[in-house]
Structures are given as C-alpha cells and as structure tokens.
Design a protein around this motif. Structure first.
Motif, short mmCIF file in Angstrom:
data_model
loop_
_atom_site.label_atom_id
_atom_site.label_comp_id
_atom_site.label_asym_id
_atom_site.label_seq_id
_atom_site.Cartn_x
_atom_site.Cartn_y
_atom_site.Cartn_z
N GLU A 38 0.82 -1.23 0.00
CA GLU A 38 0.00 0.00 0.00
C GLU A 38 0.85 1.27 0.00
N HIS A 39 2.07 1.17 0.52
CA HIS A 39 2.95 2.35 0.55
C HIS A 39 3.49 2.70 -0.83
N ARG A 40 3.32 1.78 -1.78
CA ARG A 40 3.83 2.07 -3.13
C ARG A 40 2.74 2.59 -4.05
N PHE A 50 9.42 8.67 -0.93
CA PHE A 50 10.27 7.48 -0.88
C PHE A 50 9.47 6.22 -0.54
N ALA A 51 8.13 6.37 -0.57
CA ALA A 51 7.24 5.23 -0.30
C ALA A 51 7.57 4.56 1.03
N GLN A 52 7.53 5.37 2.09
CA GLN A 52 7.83 4.83 3.41
C GLN A 52 6.79 5.31 4.42
N THR A 65 7.65 13.60 6.56
CA THR A 65 8.12 12.21 6.73
C THR A 65 9.37 12.28 7.61
N GLU A 66 9.97 11.12 7.86
CA GLU A 66 11.10 10.97 8.79
C GLU A 66 10.55 10.97 10.21
N SER A 67 10.62 9.80 10.82
CA SER A 67 10.00 9.63 12.14
C SER A 67 10.51 10.64 13.16
N ARG A 68 11.80 10.94 13.09
CA ARG A 68 12.35 11.88 14.07
C ARG A 68 11.81 13.30 13.85
N VAL A 101 21.71 5.02 18.70
CA VAL A 101 20.80 3.86 18.70
C VAL A 101 20.26 3.63 17.29
N GLU A 102 19.88 4.72 16.63
CA GLU A 102 19.30 4.56 15.28
C GLU A 102 20.35 4.04 14.29
N MET A 103 21.52 4.69 14.27
CA MET A 103 22.51 4.36 13.24
C MET A 103 23.26 3.07 13.55
N LEU A 113 17.64 -8.21 9.07
CA LEU A 113 16.33 -8.76 8.74
C LEU A 113 15.97 -8.59 7.27
N ARG A 114 16.18 -7.40 6.77
CA ARG A 114 15.71 -7.12 5.41
C ARG A 114 16.49 -7.93 4.38
N HIS A 115 17.76 -8.25 4.71
CA HIS A 115 18.55 -9.03 3.75
C HIS A 115 18.63 -10.51 4.10
#
Ligand SMILES: N[C@@H](CCC(=O)N[C@@H](CS)C(=O)NCC(=O)O)C(=O)O
Length: 205
Positions: A38-40, A50-52, A65-68, A101-103, A113-115
């Motif tokens: 749905e994000h695409r 960026f479909a996020q 956008t950007e959670s921060r 923590v993020e980076m 996970l993604r890979h």
C-alpha cells in the motif's frame, strides 16, 4: 492531522510510542499495509516520495516524513512531557544517544532482517552478505548498551527520552529475528526493557 502508519515496523512504532508517552489521542491514524504494497500506491507516493511510513499529514495538507522530524514537530505542539531535552547539554546528549541507537543498532538490525529474512524479500532486493554483517553489529552494540546501562536507568541519562523510544522500537523489531535481551547475557539491557513495559511506551494495546 493524519498519521500514516503500520503496527509492525520500527520507524512508525517510534512515532506511535511517542504518541503514547505524550498521551496524544487527537490525530487520525491511517493504517498502511507494507506487505500488501500500500505504501507504493500512486496516491500515497504523492505524500511520501520514498514510499515509506510513517508520514504525518498536517491540517494544511503538507506532509512530514522521517519519524524523528515527526516526533520533533509533535514535541513542539505538545511540549509535555519533554522528550528531547530541556537545556543545551541534555538536548545534545539525548541527540547523541538517539542517533547512536538509530545508526548503530536499528540500521544493522534492519540489514540483518531485510537481507536475511524471507518475509522481507517482498520489500527488499536481498543481498545475502549484508545479513550476517548486520547481525554482528547489532549484537555488538547490544553489549555496548548493556555496559552503558550499568550506570544509569535510561539511554541518555537519568530520565526517559526519545532515545529510549528508538531503542524500544528497535527491540520490538528484533522479535522478528527472535532476539531479545536475556538476563544472563545483557542483564542491564534486560532490566531496562522490563522498565519500558511499565510505561505508556511499552503498554501496547
Ligand atoms: N528514515 C525514515 C525511514 C522510514 C522507513 O524506513 N520506513 C520503513 C518501515 S520501518 C518503510 O516504510 N519501508 C517500506 C519499504 O521498505 O518498502 C524514518 O525515520 O521515518
């Protein structure tokens, strides 16, 4: 305001946790299913190029956008309780820990996970070698955090902040890898996570 979000991904979870801690209930949450793509969709990409997720649509139609950045905006609109710091020193240390923590924790986990996880093949053109590298960095940083938490109760000092939210969202995502801080291996991180469960952030519906 409308928050485009999903329950099962770490960056939206950062914002949802932020909402719970601030007790912000007056915005509409629009669920986006990543695994259905749905994000695409064309109309969503107009909001989020960026479909996020997450994306926060303001009342004037502009989209953040950007959670921060979304959390930063919400901190301005709903200043209490303060989660970004109250003076230059505290703000800078919170910033430092949130970035670390993020980076250095969330990003390696995302690579792991993604890979490496079959479910993410729908979202990512997987590069096999990235998964073990991500796992190693993630586990190493967990040990580092555990040592840091020997001397304080929260990620960035002696009170809860956005850095704890980013860390808690990271740990939530790590469940997909069947990882959690174990009392024998990372006792301080384990105890910190238990404390999070007693807060609005950890009290998920
Ligand atoms: N830097 C962005 C990252 C957002 C992001 O990566 N969102 C993920 C979910 S955690 C997403 O929408 N992924 C969609 C995809 O990979 O196709 C933020 O902090 O909001």
């Amino acid at each position: 305001m409308k928050l485009y979000s999903t329950q099962t991904a770490p960056n939206p979870e950062r914002v949802l946790c932020f909402l719970r801690e601030k007790n912000i209930t007056d915005l509409e949450i629009v669920p986006i299913d990543l695994f259905k793509g749905e994000h695409r969709a064309k109309d969503y990409r107009v909001k989020s190029p960026f479909a996020q997720v997450p994306a926060l649509e303001l009342d004037d139609g502009r989209v953040l956008t950007e959670s921060r950045a979304i959390c930063r905006y919400l901190e301005g609109v709903y200043p209490e309780p303060n989660l970004f710091g109250t003076d230059p020193t505290e703000t800078a240390f919170i910033e430092m820990w949130d970035r670390r923590v993020e980076m250095m924790w969330l990003m390696p986990l995302a690579n792991w996970l993604r890979h490496g996880h079959p479910a993410f093949a729908a979202l990512e053109k997987q590069i096999e070698e990235l998964a073990p590298r991500g796992e190693k960095s993630f586990r190493r940083f967990a040990k580092f955090l555990d040592k840091e938490l020997q001397t304080r109760d929260f990620m960035a000092g002696d009170r809860f902040s956005i850095a704890d939210i980013t860390a808690f969202a990271t740990i939530g995502f790590a469940r997909v890898a069947r990882w959690k801080p174990e009392p024998e291996e990372t006792p301080n991180l384990h105890a910190w996570r238990q404390r999070m469960f007693d807060r609005p952030c950890g009290a998920k519906s």
